[in-house]
Design a protein around this motif. Structure first.
Motif, mmCIF file in Angstrom:
data_model
loop_
_atom_site.group_PDB
_atom_site.id
_atom_site.type_symbol
_atom_site.label_atom_id
_atom_site.label_comp_id
_atom_site.label_asym_id
_atom_site.label_seq_id
_atom_site.Cartn_x
_atom_site.Cartn_y
_atom_site.Cartn_z
ATOM 1 N N ARG A 249 9.293 11.968 -7.236
ATOM 2 C CA ARG A 249 8.396 10.822 -7.075
ATOM 3 C C ARG A 249 9.006 9.542 -7.631
ATOM 4 N N ALA A 250 9.695 9.628 -8.770
ATOM 5 C CA ALA A 250 10.290 8.429 -9.362
ATOM 6 C C ALA A 250 11.339 7.824 -8.430
ATOM 7 N N LYS A 251 12.172 8.675 -7.859
ATOM 8 C CA LYS A 251 13.205 8.188 -6.938
ATOM 9 C C LYS A 251 12.578 7.579 -5.689
ATOM 10 N N ALA A 252 11.557 8.233 -5.152
ATOM 11 C CA ALA A 252 10.882 7.709 -3.964
ATOM 12 C C ALA A 252 10.198 6.376 -4.265
ATOM 13 N N THR A 253 9.655 6.246 -5.470
ATOM 14 C CA THR A 253 9.002 4.989 -5.845
ATOM 15 C C THR A 253 10.007 3.857 -5.922
ATOM 16 N N VAL A 254 11.166 4.146 -6.525
ATOM 17 C CA VAL A 254 12.212 3.118 -6.625
ATOM 18 C C VAL A 254 12.693 2.709 -5.230
ATOM 19 N N THR B 2 12.514 -1.376 -0.819
ATOM 20 C CA THR B 2 12.105 -1.786 0.522
ATOM 21 C C THR B 2 11.227 -3.025 0.466
ATOM 22 N N VAL B 3 10.304 -3.058 -0.475
ATOM 23 C CA VAL B 3 9.441 -4.232 -0.635
ATOM 24 C C VAL B 3 10.276 -5.452 -1.019
ATOM 25 N N GLU C 3 0.826 -1.204 0.000
ATOM 26 C CA GLU C 3 0.000 0.000 0.000
ATOM 27 C C GLU C 3 0.864 1.260 0.000
ATOM 28 N N ARG C 4 1.961 1.238 0.729
ATOM 29 C CA ARG C 4 2.866 2.386 0.721
ATOM 30 C C ARG C 4 3.464 2.601 -0.662
ATOM 31 N N LEU C 5 3.825 1.507 -1.328
ATOM 32 C CA LEU C 5 4.366 1.623 -2.679
ATOM 33 C C LEU C 5 3.325 2.195 -3.626
ATOM 34 N N ALA C 6 2.093 1.717 -3.526
ATOM 35 C CA ALA C 6 1.030 2.223 -4.398
ATOM 36 C C ALA C 6 0.762 3.702 -4.144
ATOM 37 N N GLN C 7 0.783 4.119 -2.897
ATOM 38 C CA GLN C 7 0.555 5.519 -2.570
ATOM 39 C C GLN C 7 1.697 6.402 -3.079
ATOM 40 N N THR C 8 2.912 5.888 -3.007
ATOM 41 C CA THR C 8 4.062 6.666 -3.463
ATOM 42 C C THR C 8 4.001 6.916 -4.964
ATOM 43 N N THR C 9 3.548 5.931 -5.722
ATOM 44 C CA THR C 9 3.519 6.077 -7.177
ATOM 45 C C THR C 9 2.554 7.158 -7.649
#
Length: 237
Positions: A148-153, A158-159, A134-140
């Motif tokens: 945003r791209a760096k934070a998503t990666v 982390t996942v 859910e955190r990954l989906a929210q970040t995207t």
């Protein structure tokens, strides 16, 4: 019908709600440990944070901290139960002596304490993975992030690390069924007539390349020979 639980059953609001089955597994494990505290050595690695219910986690923490009582004395005296209750109550105010007796009553098989613990660990892993996802989906989709791209990666990494850790803690399922083998490819018609038909098709596609967009079934792998496969690639727009 299972007995009612304490009022703060879903007091952990930071994560997804726990399933009812793991709630009963937690009750069964705690009941088994209240009946026989020496079974703590049989349940494997388990932390209070693995419990979905805060009160259950604090009760387990108190059990793990209090020295195990003498087996014979424990059968005739509630002294150890009182010690555990006094240690857990400051962190779980809703906990009562009657609930400890409820846990003991609902434990079906104390000898299965290790199985109850595995159920708790598995459910905690599922809840944690769901939170990471859910955190990954929210970040995207978070447009407020400056990068945003760096934070998503980073969140995806982390996942991935969490999944690697789970793979080391949980063995592969031994009863997985083998994959169903794919059916054999149909035999090709290698006659000269079939080859002439392919040549005609490739010639038409070469003369009218725009029409090949509608011929989604025409792929190089379905051609009869390497020569017509190369022609099919060349005839595509």
């Amino acid at each position: 019908m299972p007995p009612p639980s304490t009022g703060d059953e879903n007091d952990d609001l930071d994560g997804p709600p726990p399933s009812r089955s793991v709630h009963y597994a937690e009750q069964a494990l705690l009941g088994a440990l209240l009946l026989d505290p020496h079974r703590r050595d049989e349940i494997g690695p388990l932390d209070p944070d693995h419990f979905s219910n805060h009160t259950h986690g604090e009760l387990f923490r108190a059990m793990r901290t209090a020295p195990a009582p003498d087996a014979e004395q424990h059968r005739t005296s509630p002294a150890w139960l009182n010690t555990v209750l006094d240690a857990a109550r400051p962190h779980a105010p809703g906990l009562t002596a009657s609930y400890l007796h409820t846990l003991i009553q609902v434990c079906p098989w104390p000898k299965h304490a290790a199985t109850y613990a595995r159920m708790i660990r598995a459910d905690h892993a599922r809840r944690s993975l769901r939170i990471h996802a859910e955190r990954l989906a929210q970040t995207t989709v978070d447009t407020t992030l400056p990068h945003r791209a760096k934070a998503t990666v980073q969140q995806a990494d982390t996942v991935a690390r969490f999944l690697d850790d789970l793979a080391g803690r949980f063995a592969s399922h031994p009863g997985s069924l083998p994959r169903t083998p794919l059916p054999p490819a149909p035999a090709r018609d290698t006659s000269e007539e079939a080859l002439d038909e392919e040549r005609l098709l490739i010639a038409t596609a070469t003369a009218h390349p725009a029409e090949t967009r509608q011929m989604r079934w025409l792929v190089p792998g379905r051609a009869l020979s390497r020569r017509t496969s190369a022609a099919a690639r060349a005839g595509r727009p």
